[in-house]
Design an enzyme around this catalytic site. Structure first.
Site, PDB file in Angstrom:
ATOM      1  N   HIS A   1       0.838  -1.191   0.000  1.00 25.46           N
ATOM      2  CA  HIS A   1       0.000   0.000   0.000  1.00 25.46           C
ATOM      3  C   HIS A   1       0.876   1.245   0.000  1.00 25.46           C
ATOM      4  CE1 HIS A   1       1.244  -0.302   4.170  1.00 25.46           C
ATOM      5  NE2 HIS A   1       0.873   0.958   4.346  1.00 25.46           N
TER       6      HIS A   1
ATOM      7  N   ASP B   1       0.691   5.312   1.778  1.00 26.63           N
ATOM      8  CA  ASP B   1       0.019   5.980   2.892  1.00 26.63           C
ATOM      9  C   ASP B   1      -0.837   7.141   2.388  1.00 26.63           C
ATOM     10  OD1 ASP B   1       1.237   4.206   4.547  1.00 26.63           O
ATOM     11  OD2 ASP B   1       2.555   5.653   5.544  1.00 26.63           O
TER      12      ASP B   1
ATOM     13  N   HIS C   1       4.752   0.113  -0.059  1.00 30.73           N
ATOM     14  CA  HIS C   1       5.518  -0.647   0.925  1.00 30.73           C
ATOM     15  C   HIS C   1       4.633  -1.705   1.556  1.00 30.73           C
ATOM     16  CE1 HIS C   1       3.825   2.979   2.804  1.00 30.73           C
ATOM     17  NE2 HIS C   1       3.739   2.306   3.939  1.00 30.73           N
TER      18      HIS C   1
ATOM     19  N   ARG D   1       6.274  -8.593  15.948  1.00 28.07           N
ATOM     20  CA  ARG D   1       6.899  -7.306  15.630  1.00 28.07           C
ATOM     21  C   ARG D   1       5.987  -6.179  16.088  1.00 28.07           C
ATOM     22  NH1 ARG D   1       6.434  -3.610  11.237  1.00 28.07           N
ATOM     23  NH2 ARG D   1       8.380  -2.479  10.780  1.00 28.07           N
TER      24      ARG D   1
END
Length: 338
Positions: free
Chosen positions: A215, A217, A271, A281
């Site tokens: 996607h 941002d 990204h 994570r």
């Protein structure tokens, strides 16, 4: 503790789904690019030069920020004004809130309704599934939080310092693109920006499922603090590259609105986050956003994008995700006149 991924998405995870017009929409090219070059370090910029440097150093720092935003769409900053103590406290507090039972997290009264999110409700195939959970928190939720806890106070500190850094970087980028640097403090006020705490649980199918699907941002810029697990990848020169974690640095990436506002001078780069079979994570992101009625006016004599409001952009993104299973973004707003 973990959301019920397996139970909810068992059809996607364990059954073969045919890619037809009636079932799974055609997914973007980037969803099928699997080759990843070696782990690399993003451009590293010491932003203390903006304040403490001599005139030449300040100018060089500004040029470095603009250059990285043009060529990479991503860069790292050190000496950014947010202490390691605040960053570590932020990490510990979000670990604590994510370790709560799923039922408690999903009904949490710490933030406004809808802040807690997990998975991908619109997923129609496994490549549209994000194996993650998050608290997507409006800045006003942090400032007005009636539950004064170490979490809220730590978030307030992180958010305030991220806000100051975001304004500083945005003003530099505006200056270097020939636009008014005062635009952001007038347009991106506290009640329009967001903080997002992310957790990526261990995934039993790491080669098939994203932590966060590819996607861009939908903001002006994003400030990201991540742990040392790794997993963030971005497209550079039509290939996916893995970002090497740097414990001292924050990651900055350009969003769709800055790409449009700068007439494509700065790049909003696709990204994703990869899953890990054994290790969870954590990351925290600050999003510099305008109000929904703010109009994004593309600069230059030949604007690549038509004018649009942030509300219009967000609505189009939501419609595309619901219909297609993924975000289309800026291509929907290309200026057909030129």
């Amino acid at each position: 503790m973990d959301p019920p991924f397996n139970e909810t998405y068992k059809t996607l995870l364990y059954k073969q789904i045919k890619n037809t017009e009636n079932s799974v929409p055609q997914t973007p090219f980037s969803f099928h690019v699997t080759a990843v070059v070696e782990e690399v370090e993003l451009p590293l910029i010491d932003v203390s030069r903006l304040i403490n440097g001599a005139k030449k150093e300040r100018e060089k720092c500004k040029q470095d920020i603009a250059s990285a935003s043009r060529e990479w769409g991503f860069f790292q900053v050190i000496n950014h004004g947010i202490s390691m103590d605040v960053l570590e406290k932020m990490r510990q507090e979000q670990i604590r809130v994510f370790r709560e039972p799923f039922d408690k997290k999903s009904k949490s009264e710490k933030f406004s309704t809808g802040s807690y999110r997990w998975g991908t409700p619109s997923a129609t195939c496994v490549r549209q599934l994000s194996w993650s959970e998050a608290f997507h928190v409006p800045m006003t939720d942090i400032s007005d939080n009636k539950y004064f806890t170490t979490l809220s106070s730590t978030m307030e500190k992180f958010a305030s310092e991220s806000e100051a850094l975001a304004y500083s970087l945005a003003e530099v980028l505006a200056e270097k693109s020939g636009r008014k640097s005062s635009f952001f403090k007038k347009t991106c006020v506290r009640n329009t920006c967001y903080l997002r705490m992310n957790r990526y649980p261990p995934c039993p199918n790491p080669s098939e499922v994203y932590g966060l699907m590819p996607h861009t941002d939908s903001d002006f810029l994003t400030i990201l603090h991540q742990d040392q697990v790794g997993g963030l990848q971005l497209i550079k020169d039509n290939r996916w590259i893995a970002v090497k974690p740097n414990p001292r640095a924050l990651i900055i990436n350009i969003g769709d609105l800055f790409q449009a506002w700068s007439n494509g001078m700065y790049k909003s780069v696709e990204h994703r986050v990869m899953t890990n079979p054994t290790v969870e994570r954590f990351s925290t992101a600050y999003f510099l956003c305008p109000s929904y009625d703010a109009v994004i006016e593309c600069s230059g004599d030949c604007p690549a994008y038509r004018n649009f409001s942030f509300g219009e952009f967000r609505q189009q993104v939501q419609e595309d995700v619901k219909k297609l299973g993924y975000k289309v973004g800026l291509p929907r707003f290309i200026n057909d006149i030129y």
